[in-house]
Design a protein around this motif. Structure first.
Motif, short mmCIF file in Angstrom:
data_model
loop_
_atom_site.label_atom_id
_atom_site.label_comp_id
_atom_site.label_asym_id
_atom_site.label_seq_id
_atom_site.Cartn_x
_atom_site.Cartn_y
_atom_site.Cartn_z
N ALA A 91 6.44 -2.25 -0.40
CA ALA A 91 6.53 -3.19 -1.52
C ALA A 91 5.39 -4.19 -1.56
CB ALA A 91 7.88 -3.90 -1.47
N ALA A 92 4.16 -3.69 -1.57
CA ALA A 92 3.00 -4.53 -1.83
C ALA A 92 2.01 -3.70 -2.63
CB ALA A 92 2.35 -5.01 -0.53
N PHE A 93 1.43 -4.29 -3.66
CA PHE A 93 0.44 -3.57 -4.45
C PHE A 93 -0.76 -3.27 -3.56
CE2 PHE A 93 -1.68 -2.39 -8.39
CZ PHE A 93 -0.60 -1.95 -9.13
N GLY A 94 -1.30 -2.07 -3.72
CA GLY A 94 -2.32 -1.58 -2.82
C GLY A 94 -1.75 -0.63 -1.79
N ASP A 95 -0.42 -0.63 -1.64
CA ASP A 95 0.30 0.33 -0.79
C ASP A 95 -0.26 0.39 0.62
OD1 ASP A 95 1.62 0.81 -3.14
OD2 ASP A 95 0.79 2.82 -3.46
N PRO A 96 -0.21 -0.71 1.40
CA PRO A 96 -0.72 -0.66 2.78
C PRO A 96 -0.10 0.47 3.59
CG PRO A 96 -0.23 -2.91 2.14
CD PRO A 96 0.32 -2.04 1.04
N GLY A 97 -0.97 1.25 4.23
CA GLY A 97 -0.51 2.36 5.05
C GLY A 97 -0.34 3.66 4.31
N MET A 98 -0.43 3.61 2.99
CA MET A 98 -0.26 4.83 2.21
C MET A 98 -1.63 5.47 1.96
SD MET A 98 2.96 5.21 1.49
CE MET A 98 3.15 6.06 -0.08
N PRO A 99 -1.67 6.81 1.87
CA PRO A 99 -0.56 7.76 1.96
C PRO A 99 -0.25 8.22 3.38
CG PRO A 99 -2.53 8.94 1.35
CD PRO A 99 -2.94 7.49 1.49
N ALA A 100 -0.89 7.62 4.39
CA ALA A 100 -0.72 8.11 5.76
C ALA A 100 0.74 8.06 6.23
CB ALA A 100 -1.60 7.29 6.70
N LEU A 101 1.51 7.09 5.71
CA LEU A 101 2.90 6.96 6.15
C LEU A 101 3.73 8.19 5.78
CD1 LEU A 101 3.46 3.23 5.18
CD2 LEU A 101 3.43 4.16 7.50
N LYS A 102 3.29 8.96 4.82
CA LYS A 102 4.01 10.18 4.46
C LYS A 102 3.99 11.19 5.59
CE LYS A 102 2.78 9.66 -0.47
NZ LYS A 102 4.09 9.37 -1.06
N GLU A 103 3.06 11.05 6.54
CA GLU A 103 2.98 11.96 7.68
C GLU A 103 3.99 11.63 8.79
OE1 GLU A 103 -0.99 11.98 9.18
OE2 GLU A 103 -1.91 12.15 7.20
N LEU A 104 4.59 10.44 8.72
CA LEU A 104 5.37 9.95 9.85
C LEU A 104 6.85 10.30 9.77
CD1 LEU A 104 5.35 8.22 12.45
CD2 LEU A 104 5.71 6.20 11.02
N THR A 105 7.35 10.57 8.58
CA THR A 105 8.79 10.73 8.42
C THR A 105 9.12 11.82 7.43
OG1 THR A 105 10.82 9.58 7.71
CG2 THR A 105 8.75 8.87 6.71
N ASP A 106 10.31 12.37 7.55
CA ASP A 106 10.76 13.41 6.64
C ASP A 106 11.22 12.86 5.30
OD1 ASP A 106 10.25 15.39 8.43
OD2 ASP A 106 12.33 15.79 8.95
N VAL A 107 11.54 11.58 5.22
CA VAL A 107 12.06 11.03 3.96
C VAL A 107 10.90 10.62 3.05
CG1 VAL A 107 14.13 10.23 5.14
CG2 VAL A 107 12.24 8.62 4.75
N PRO A 108 11.11 10.60 1.73
CA PRO A 108 10.04 10.17 0.83
C PRO A 108 9.62 8.73 1.09
CG PRO A 108 11.77 11.31 -0.38
CD PRO A 108 12.30 11.09 1.01
N VAL A 109 8.32 8.49 1.10
CA VAL A 109 7.76 7.15 1.21
C VAL A 109 6.96 6.89 -0.06
CG1 VAL A 109 6.38 5.56 2.59
CG2 VAL A 109 7.59 7.45 3.72
N ILE A 110 7.37 5.88 -0.80
CA ILE A 110 6.79 5.57 -2.11
C ILE A 110 6.16 4.19 -2.06
CG2 ILE A 110 7.24 5.31 -4.58
CD1 ILE A 110 7.79 8.13 -3.54
N GLY A 111 4.91 4.06 -2.49
CA GLY A 111 4.27 2.76 -2.62
C GLY A 111 4.45 2.23 -4.03
N ILE A 112 4.53 0.91 -4.17
CA ILE A 112 4.75 0.37 -5.52
C ILE A 112 3.53 0.54 -6.41
CG2 ILE A 112 6.50 -1.25 -4.70
CD1 ILE A 112 4.45 -3.52 -5.18
N THR A 113 2.34 0.72 -5.82
CA THR A 113 1.18 1.01 -6.66
C THR A 113 1.30 2.38 -7.29
OG1 THR A 113 -0.18 -0.31 -5.16
CG2 THR A 113 -1.34 1.03 -6.78
N GLU A 114 1.56 3.40 -6.46
CA GLU A 114 1.66 4.74 -7.02
C GLU A 114 2.82 4.83 -7.99
OE1 GLU A 114 2.06 7.66 -3.95
OE2 GLU A 114 3.88 6.78 -3.09
N ALA A 115 3.92 4.12 -7.71
CA ALA A 115 5.06 4.14 -8.63
C ALA A 115 4.71 3.47 -9.95
CB ALA A 115 6.25 3.44 -7.98
N ALA A 116 4.04 2.32 -9.89
CA ALA A 116 3.67 1.61 -11.12
C ALA A 116 2.67 2.41 -11.94
CB ALA A 116 3.10 0.24 -10.77
N LEU A 117 1.69 3.02 -11.27
CA LEU A 117 0.70 3.82 -11.99
C LEU A 117 1.34 5.04 -12.65
CD1 LEU A 117 -2.32 3.71 -9.50
CD2 LEU A 117 -2.04 2.41 -11.61
#
Length: 273
Positions: A77-103
Motif C-alpha cells: 500500500a504505497a505508490f511506487g510498489d516497494p519490493g514489487m514485482p520481486a515479492l511475487k517470487e516469495l509467496t504462492d498468494v497474489p501480491v498486488i501493488g497499489i500502483t499496478e492496481a491503479a494503473l
C-alpha cells in the motif's frame, strides 16, 4: 477472503488512512489485516527510500507466509510498489501493488490518465513506474504539490484545494481521461473529489483492495516456473528466521511441483552460517 495490507512506510497515521479506505472498499466477508513497516522512513519519495521499504515489506510478507500462507492475498500500500514485482517470487498468494492496481483501473476506464502526487521530488520515480508497466504512452501528465508538507497525515486537509486544482488542470490542460490520486496519504480523497473533476478518479488503496479480491477469486495458481518462480535454492547467510523459512517453503513447493510434472530442480544446499 483474508488480505494482508502493508504500509511500507513507518507512519502510523498513514496506516490509519490506509485501513479506513481498505475497510470501505473491501467486499462483505473480506477480512483486512493491516501492518506497518518495522523500519524505514516517514513517507517514500525516492527510489532509495523505496529500496529500504522493500526489505521491510518482504519481512512482513515472509512472516505471514513462512509455513504456508495464512492470508489469501497481499496488497503493498504505497505508490511506487516497494519490493514489487520481486515479492511475487516469495509467496504462492497474489501480491498486488497499489500502483499496478491503479494503473490497471485507469487503463480500463480511459485512454490517457494523469497522476497527482504529493511532491515534486517523487515525480521522476513515478514516471519510471509507469514506463515499467508499459503504459508510458498513455500517461497524460504527472502533476504534484510543490510546497513543503506540514505533516504527511494532514496532506489531504492542508492541500485539498491544490489537489483538486491539479486534478482539474490534468483534465482540461493535459487531456486526461482518468485521474489517479497517488499515494497512501491521499487514501479516501477520491471519494470527495470525484464529482468535482468530471472524469473517473482512482484511489490506489481502493483499487488495490478490489484488484486483489479479483485476482484471488480467479484462483489462477502460483508461479512455479518462469520469471516469477521462487528464487533458486542456494547457500544463504544472515537472513531473518521469517525470510529463511519463507524462502525454504517457496523452494520446497517449487521442487515438489517440478517432481510432479516430471521435471527436475536443483537440490537445496544447507544455508551457510
Amino acid at each position: 477472503m483474508k488480505l494482508l495490507v502493508i504500509n511500507p512506510n513507518i507512519s502510523d497515521d498513514v496506516t490509519a488512512l490506509i485501513e479506513a479506505e481498505a475497510l470501505r472498499s473491501a467486499s462483505p466477508g473480506t477480512e483486512i489485516v493491516v501492518r506497518t513497516a518495522g523500519y524505514g522512513v516517514e513517507y517514500i519519495e525516492t527510489r532509495f527510500e523505496s529500496l529500504i521499504a522493500a526489505g521491510a515489506v518482504a519481512e512482513i510478507v515472509a512472516e505471514y507466509t513462512r509455513d504456508g500462507a495464512s492470508v489469501d492475498g497481499v496488497v503493498v500500500a504505497a505508490f511506487g510498489d516497494p519490493g514489487m514485482p520481486a515479492l511475487k517470487e516469495l509467496t504462492d498468494v497474489p501480491v498486488i501493488g497499489i500502483t499496478e492496481a491503479a494503473l490497471c483501473a485507469a487503463a480500463l476506464q480511459g485512454h490517457r490518465f494523469s497522476i497527482i502526487a504529493i511532491s515534486d521530488r517523487i515525480r521522476p520515480w513515478y514516471q519510471d513506474c509507469v514506463e515499467r508497466f508499459g503504459l508510458g504512452g498513455r500517461l497524460a501528465s504527472i502533476r504534484s504539490i510543490n510546497e513543503a508538507l506540514n505533516g504527511i497525515a494532514s496532506v489531504q486537509q492542508d492541500f485539498k484545494a491544490t489537489l483538486l486544482a491539479l486534478s482539474q488542470q490534468a483534465v482540461t490542460e493535459d487531456g486526461a481521461d482518468v485521474v489517479i490520486l497517488a499515494g497512501a496519504p491521499l487514501a479516501g480523497l477520491a471519494r470527495e473529489l470525484r464529482g468535482q473533476i468530471g472524469v473517473p478518479v482512482v484511489d490506489g488503496i481502493s483499487a488495490g483492495i478490489r484488484m486483489a479480491e479479483a485476482v484471488v477469486g480467479l484462483d489462477s495458481g502460483p508461479h512455479r516456473t518462469g520469471a516469477f518462480a521462487p528464487p533458486p535454492a542456494k547457500a544463504r547467510r544472515g537472513l531473518t528466521g521469517n525470510l529463511e523459512a519463507a524462502l525454504t517453503t517457496a523452494q520446497n513447493a517449487a521442487m515438489h511441483d517440478a517432481a510432479h510434472r516430471g521435471t527436475t530442480q536443483p537440490a537445496s544446499p544447507a544455508p551457510a552460517n
